[in-house]
Structures are given as C-alpha cells and as structure tokens.
Design a protein around this motif. Sequence first.
Motif, short mmCIF file in Angstrom:
data_model
loop_
_atom_site.label_atom_id
_atom_site.label_comp_id
_atom_site.label_asym_id
_atom_site.label_seq_id
_atom_site.Cartn_x
_atom_site.Cartn_y
_atom_site.Cartn_z
N ARG A 1 -0.29 0.28 -11.26
CA ARG A 1 -1.39 -0.49 -10.72
C ARG A 1 -0.83 -1.67 -9.92
O ARG A 1 -0.17 -2.54 -10.48
CB ARG A 1 -2.28 -1.00 -11.86
CG ARG A 1 -3.52 -1.72 -11.40
CD ARG A 1 -4.16 -2.47 -12.55
NE ARG A 1 -4.56 -1.56 -13.60
CZ ARG A 1 -5.78 -1.01 -13.67
NH1 ARG A 1 -6.68 -1.30 -12.78
NH2 ARG A 1 -6.07 -0.22 -14.67
N PHE A 2 -1.08 -1.65 -8.62
CA PHE A 2 -0.60 -2.73 -7.76
C PHE A 2 -1.77 -3.63 -7.41
O PHE A 2 -2.87 -3.15 -7.14
CB PHE A 2 -0.04 -2.18 -6.44
CG PHE A 2 1.25 -1.43 -6.59
CD1 PHE A 2 2.47 -2.08 -6.43
CD2 PHE A 2 1.26 -0.07 -6.88
CE1 PHE A 2 3.66 -1.39 -6.55
CE2 PHE A 2 2.44 0.63 -7.01
CZ PHE A 2 3.65 -0.03 -6.85
N THR B 1 0.83 -1.21 0.00
CA THR B 1 0.00 0.00 0.00
C THR B 1 0.87 1.26 0.00
O THR B 1 0.56 2.22 -0.69
CB THR B 1 -0.95 0.04 1.21
OG1 THR B 1 -0.19 -0.16 2.39
CG2 THR B 1 -2.01 -1.04 1.13
N PRO C 1 1.47 6.29 -7.65
CA PRO C 1 0.03 6.19 -7.96
C PRO C 1 -0.22 5.81 -9.41
O PRO C 1 -1.32 5.36 -9.74
CB PRO C 1 -0.50 7.58 -7.63
CG PRO C 1 0.66 8.47 -7.55
CD PRO C 1 1.84 7.63 -7.19
N ARG D 1 -6.07 -3.49 -4.39
CA ARG D 1 -5.91 -3.21 -5.80
C ARG D 1 -5.88 -1.69 -5.93
O ARG D 1 -6.84 -1.01 -5.57
CB ARG D 1 -7.11 -3.78 -6.57
CG ARG D 1 -6.98 -3.74 -8.07
CD ARG D 1 -8.30 -4.07 -8.72
NE ARG D 1 -8.73 -5.44 -8.49
CZ ARG D 1 -8.33 -6.49 -9.21
NH1 ARG D 1 -7.49 -6.31 -10.22
NH2 ARG D 1 -8.78 -7.69 -8.95
N SER D 2 -4.77 -1.16 -6.37
CA SER D 2 -4.69 0.30 -6.49
C SER D 2 -5.16 0.71 -7.88
O SER D 2 -5.04 -0.07 -8.82
CB SER D 2 -3.26 0.78 -6.23
OG SER D 2 -2.46 0.55 -7.36
N ALA E 1 -5.51 6.97 -5.17
CA ALA E 1 -4.76 5.90 -4.50
C ALA E 1 -5.03 5.93 -3.00
O ALA E 1 -5.21 4.90 -2.36
CB ALA E 1 -3.27 6.06 -4.78
N GLY F 1 -4.06 2.90 -10.04
CA GLY F 1 -3.04 3.09 -11.06
C GLY F 1 -3.39 4.19 -12.05
O GLY F 1 -3.11 4.09 -13.24
N TYR G 1 3.79 1.57 -1.32
CA TYR G 1 4.32 1.75 -2.68
C TYR G 1 3.25 2.29 -3.61
O TYR G 1 3.54 3.07 -4.52
CB TYR G 1 4.90 0.42 -3.21
CG TYR G 1 6.37 0.28 -2.90
CD1 TYR G 1 6.78 0.01 -1.61
CD2 TYR G 1 7.34 0.43 -3.89
CE1 TYR G 1 8.13 -0.10 -1.29
CE2 TYR G 1 8.69 0.32 -3.59
CZ TYR G 1 9.08 0.07 -2.29
OH TYR G 1 10.41 -0.03 -2.00
N SER G 2 2.00 1.88 -3.37
CA SER G 2 0.94 2.37 -4.26
C SER G 2 0.74 3.87 -4.06
O SER G 2 0.27 4.56 -4.96
CB SER G 2 -0.37 1.62 -3.98
OG SER G 2 -0.99 2.12 -2.81
#
Lengths: 589, 375
Positions: free
Chosen positions: A202-203, A192, A199, A214-215, A224, A217, A194-195
């Motif tokens: 997409r993680f 999270t 931003p 699920r970010s 984000a 992205g 890193y997301s």
Amino acid sequence: MITARYGIGKRKWYNTNMPIKVLPTDVASKIAAGEVVERPASVVKELLDNSLDAGATNIAVEVQGGGVRLIRVVDNGVGIPPEEVDIAFERFATSKVETTDDLESISSLGFRGEALPSIAAVAEVTMVTRSKGELGGTFLNIKDSAVVEKAKRGCPLGTTVTVRNLFRSFPARLKFLKSTATENGHISQIVTQYSLAFPEVRFVLIVDGRTTFRSPGKDSLREALGVVYGAENAKSLLAVEAGDGNEDPLLPHITGFVSPPSFTRATRGYMSFFVNRRWVQNRMLPYALEEAYRGLLVTGRHPVAVINIALPPQDVDVNVHPAKSEVRFRHERDVFTAVQMAVRDTLVAQAPIPTLETLYQSQPAPAPSTGPLITSDAGAQATSAMSPVATPPPVAPAVGLLPILRVVGQVASTYIIAEGPDGMYLIDQHAAHERVLFERIRDQRQRRAVEVQGMLQPVPVELTVRQQELLEMHGEALAEYGFDIEHFGERTCLVRSVPAMLRGQNVAQSLTELLDFVGEGAKSDWREGIAVSLACHSAVLAGQVLSHDEMQDLIRQLERTSNPKHCPHGRPTMIHLSAAQLEKGFGRR
Amino acid sequence: MKVSCSQEDLSKGLAVVGRAVATRAVLPITNNVLLATEGSQLKLAATNLEIATSCWIAANVEKEGTLTVPARLLTDFVNSLPSGQIEMTLPARSKSLELKCARYDARISGLDAADFPAIPTIEDGIKVTVKPDALRLAINQVVFAAASEESRPVLTGVYTDFDGDQLTFAAADGFRLAVHTMSLDAAIKEKMAVIIPARSLNELGRLLGDQEEPLEVTVNSQRSQVLFKMSGVEMVSQLIQGTFPNYDQLIPQSYSTRAVIKLSDFLVATRSASIFARDGSGIVRLQIMPKDGSGKIDISARAEEIGDNLGEIDATVEGEEAKIAFNSKYLLDVLQVITEKEVALETTSSSSPGLIRPVGNDKYLHVVMPMFVQW
C-alpha cells in the motif's frame, strides 16, 4: 591552423597547469552522489527500493517543495538493527550483496550500497528505525556525510528516512531542477509505477500536505491500475496471461495488462515495464510492445500497458548505471520476442469489438457538456459499473471469431448494419473489405501464388524522383505481388501486369499511391505495406451502394479472416451497440 | 400552350427521353424534360449535357407553347393515369402546367424553356445509313470491353471508324479488346474515325430496341458530336476527343494452338467454373489438349479452402497442348455476345493474349489478356 585553435579553445575551459591529485573524499562523494541522485525523484526511488527490500507492506511518501525542502519515506519493513545503523551511511555498505558472485544474480532492488551515503552527501538526512525484537528505535542525524547525532527514540517497527534541503550544498544541481510541479510530477510517476510493480504494497503519496495518491495494496494489479489510470480504463485493460505454467523457467515470463486497441494515448508515456519487479527504461521494450500492436493502432496513438518480465536474475544486468533504471538483457532477442508474442496473443484472443461507449471515451478530452445522448450514455456507464449484470466476467472468445451476424441494411452507403446475438453491429464496409483483401493478397504472396492479370497494353506511369527511387529499391517486393514493371525512359515506367485485385482500378494512380504509402516513414516491413496499400485501393469504397447479398458475402468473408475486428491500418472494422445499451438508451431499463 | 395527346404515347415518349435526364445535375434544369409543340406533334427532350434525346409524339395542338417540368414528377404522374387523352394547358404568363386526364387534375410548376440547354442540331457532316439490328449487334459485341474507370478517357469510348463501305467499332480497357466490323449499303467518300462514349452507345442500343427502319448516323463537320436519327426519336452525343491507341498491333497475328469449340458447351463449362472462381479473382483455367485431329479442353477453377471443379468439353484442337487462365468474367462477357454456333480460341503461350472469334465470321474478334497463375 585548426589544431592550434582547438588548443587555445581548450585552455579557455580549464587550467592545464593544475597538477594531478586525488580528489578529497567530500568532492568524490558528491560526484558519485550526482550519479545516483539526479533529482528529488531519484531520492524517492532509492528510499522506496530500500523500503521494499526491507519487506514493507505499507509505504508512505511525503514531499514538500517538490522534494527539495522535504522528502520523508515511512515504511513498516524489517528496520535496521542498532549496531548496523551507523555503517548504513558508509559508502558501499549494503546487506544485500556479499560477494561478486551475488552481483551475477541480483534479486533485491538495491545492491550497490550507494543510496544512503549518496543522499547524505547532498542533503540533511535523519533516520528513525526499529527492527523486530528491539524495544526502542534508533535515531540518527547526518549532516555533510557525518553523523552529528545518534539517540534512542521510541518508534513503530520499520524505518523512517527524512531528507531535508536537498542539494543545498550543491547549487549547480539545484539550478538545473525544474519547477516544483515538474519535480512533483516525477515523484508521483515513481510512486505510481512502484504501486504497479508491487500491487500488494500500500503506497501513499502526500504532496505538500495533500494526499494525492493511495494504492489499494490488495495484491491485485487490476485494482492498482484502476487507481492509476481510472476504474473504467482499468476495466477495459486486457490481462496478459502467463502460459499454463509448464514453460521453461529459464525463459522470460510475461504478465501484466495491455490496453485494447480502442483505448490508446497520444504518447508513449503510458507503457510501464518491470523486470523482476524493477521499473526499467529500455528502448527495446516499448518497441516490442508496439510491434505487437502493429496493424491495430492508428499512427500516432500508443497503447497503455504494464508489463512484468520475470527472468532468471543472472540473465539481466541491472548494474549498468548507478540509478539502476537501465537494464541489459543477456538474451535481448528472447525478451523481445516473448513480450511481442505474449501481447499479440492477448490482443488477438481478447480484443473486444469497440462499443459506442469506448469510442466516446477514446475521443481526446471530451468537452464536459456534450449532447444529451452522450450524457445519458455516460450516466448509463456509471450505473453499469455498479450493476453486476452489465459487467460480465471477461470471456476470451475463440481466436478471430465473430458472432453470427445477420445483415439488416446499409447506412449512408458506408456502414453495414448487422444484428448479432447481443445487439447491433455497425460494420465499415471499406475497412472490412480491406481486411479481407489484405489477408487474401498476403496469403497469396506467402504461398507464392499471387493472382496476376496481364495488361493487353502496358500502362505508362509517370513517377516522381522519390517514387522512382522507391521503385528501384523495392522492385523485387513489388514483383512478388504481381507487378511487372519496366523502366521506360526517365521517370516513366511501363506496367505490364498487375495483381488481379487491382483490375478495374486506375493502375497508374494505384501504383504511385502505393509507392507514396510505403515510402512514408520508415516501414519495418515493406512487403506488408504493399499488401495494405493494395487492399486499400481494391476495397469497396465508402459511398458505394451494396446489395443485401454483397453485404452478407462481405461479412462471411470477414468471418474467415484472422483478425476481423480491425482493418490493416488499425482502424476498427466494426462497432457494437449492445442490447443492454439499446434498452438503456430507450429507457426500458 | 394547349395540347392533348394519349396517355400511352406520352408515357412511352417520356420513357424514351427519361434515360437522358440528368440524375445528379450541376445544372438543375437538366432534371427537367422539355415539352414543346412542333406542328401537330409534341416534342419531348432531355439532356445530361453528354447526350440529348428528343422524341416526337402525335398530339392535338390547339395553342403553341413550350415549358420544362421536372421529368421524374411528370413521368410518375403520367404513368399513374388511366389510359385516355391527357390535356395539357399552360396559361399565358404562367409557369405552371395544368394537366387533365379523365377525372384527374394536376398542376406542375416548371421552368422557362429558354433556360433549357439547346439541343444540338446537326445538319451537315458525314452521314451513313445503317440497319438497326446490325448496329445493335455491334454495340452488344463491343461496348462491354470499354473501360469503366476514367483514368484514360479515350478508353471509356468506342472507336468508330468510317472507311469506304466498312464501319468498324473497337473498344479496349487495357485487358481486352473487342473489334466489330459491319458493311454499309453505300460507301462514303471520306475516311473518318471518332470516339463515341460507351455510355451513349449503350443508351442508343436501348433506343434501337423497337426500331425497324434504317437509321441515319451523322457526324458533324467539327467532329464533336454525332446524331442518331431514328423514326420519331433522335439522339445526339458528344464525342470523346483524343487519340485511340492503335489496336491493330494488339491483335495476335499467329497462334500455336487453335481450338474450335461449340459455343454452348464453352459457355456452360465456363459458367460452372466461374462459381468456384468467384471467391478469388475469378480465375478459370483452360487446359487445351489435342488428340488425333480432335481433342478436348478441361475448364477448371479452385477456391482455396473451399473447393474446386473441373468441366471437360470437346474441341477440335490443332497445334500443341496449351494452358491458359482467364478471368471468368472476361470470358463470359465475350462468349455471351457471340451469336454463332462455334467459336475459335487461339493462343500462343500462357502469358500472351488469347484470341476468340466466331467460326465462319471474320467480322468480329476479341482479344483477352490471360491471368498469370501457378499451374
């Protein structure tokens, strides 16, 4: 004899008769690996660094059994060309740094060339990678730091690294791992964070087969944040805006989001700091952030924040620890000031007046079934999230300005009801007056023009030992505020003059409470503490009936303060019930 | 009980005792007013346990009796009635008072008079007789200087010193001191000092409003209560126990500047400065300037970022030039109660107390501590 005992004690721990020799490679690499790979989350972090350095825009992280059984990171980055795959697992092999000069200005996340070999030293690693222009991918299987299998295999562009049976050959480390849930928590924290730093990427995080994160992205930090902290919370966050873009590129550049003072958490765990997009831990940064909130937060509450610090790579040293989460700044003071100023400016300019809704929200864990009014409020909130009318674009009001308020009346002899251009405002008369008096006495002290009332007869005040110590330590600061205090026997002092503000108050009680207030905890600014305490003691109390003119006058004075929305202790001075909320509450809309 | 009286008398009597009725009472019966027949009179009494006020009105008593009823209810109802005779009946073994006036009827539930706190009676003790006007002036000139904040209870009272044919009142709140001395027609043998709550004296001042006959002031022999006996009205107050600070040492014995000022000028200039002083801590600055046997005083105030003012008044100044700042409220408080045409302001430095006294009258003096300001 003590030394002898030490000697004997020492011998219990290791055998001094062993000769000195160079460690075998496998032992050395495991020790080194231990520094990089502390726990499964470290593996995830190292692999994410690699993926991001490879320019991936889609990164999926899959973990099983707390990351011990399996960690798989799939990215769509540039991949590794076949001829370089083998060497990637050699220690100190990297494509990111070539000379020592490069170390001076590191702009990639990884650079030490330790990640893959370190992981390979403590787990079974397989990698499938295909770089652009290659028809097929390369498959590599590594066990105990040695390549046991290498083959061509079809795969999409990018790299997939799978780490199995982490620490199986390293039982000491395995023993110290926490529960699966804790390790999963650490991994999810890394992903999270890193997301938030990336931003635009997409993680996806899959824990034991379940997608837990699920970010979006979409290159929008606010979106984000919405996924990480919840949409409503993210909406209330205030953007820390960069200046006009003309400032010195060598100075730290601060962007991000911070929570308004009404939205707080009970721990410091909701502050994320990124230096040149690297998630870092640093003692100084949370302190700088909280300093910016000084006087706005109630003790024990902490802000939520995501702060990006951009500064020239040569001004930051990330090569402090193999895990790279610690950083050193060349000009630490500048970074501190930049963070504090940027956040403070944002708060002063944008902090909204808390509404009834935000007040309900910030209550810790409200029970699922509250009273009917609150339930309907929550419903109204849900609809307001969708209605474009109810979510006006964040307008930054002029600094400190309050809306024009008309006094309607007083509730419970404690709150002033006022009408503004957009609905109703409830003003806490004590908090509001505290703010007015606090700024008055603070300004008077700064101008060295504190208004002092002499005592016709000195007032004897009895002190505790602690209060006496505080008085001796800070007598000078007290004198600046107009206290003329003289020792008078043991644990008694004579007060010969007081700040004019305290006239009509119980002088002895005010002084002892002031000493207690400023004495509790480590106050970084004693003088401000005195002003806070003086304002608190002199302010009109809750429960005091005020005339219409007095209330109007109080609001007029509050308007002139620099931070009218909070009392010096950090509590809000007012809450806002908007016209829209009223309409909804009465079912008119 | 069966008694009748005029609506006007009853209304007036209830107003007299009304202020002694407890407001937020711990003892609920103190929210009531006591009604009791006494000879051919109806006695009304109320107490909040600090003071007790009794009042007697002319009545036609047909049957003796006594009861307490809620003061507020009775007062409001009686005030709403047309003028005329009010007949009050308390049937035997009943607690419900029946009122009848013209074509209005009411029943008010009461509580047994036996449960009402006893109104203290003071028979023996030290007794002096004073004129109501003189006492009213003394109260006016002193009571405001008593402390309203209760950290030192003795300062919330007025020190009252009986000495020969002199009766002295003094009050101080830590920032100011007011002392008023009056002469008694007959000297008393014993010297005595008590502390009367400022609140009680305020209430007494109100009751003295329509008194013309001299009143008797009696301190009981335990020195715990004082009785003020007026015509048709009596008030008993508890006294504050403790030692009043020796205020003589607070009165400056000398001065370096003395200004004699016309009171009306001083008041006007102080009032206009107080408007500008309002936003801050009420600081009014006085600059006293002597000039060839006469002189002037500049009275000014300023409010940061708002504005300032300056008023100039004539004064006869002796001694050196002086600067002193006072809280405007303190200054107005004292100037408003002085009845003489001229006052004298005596100062020694800008940080030592100023003395204000009427010219040609050494029976009153006021000491006020200045504020320390940047000049």
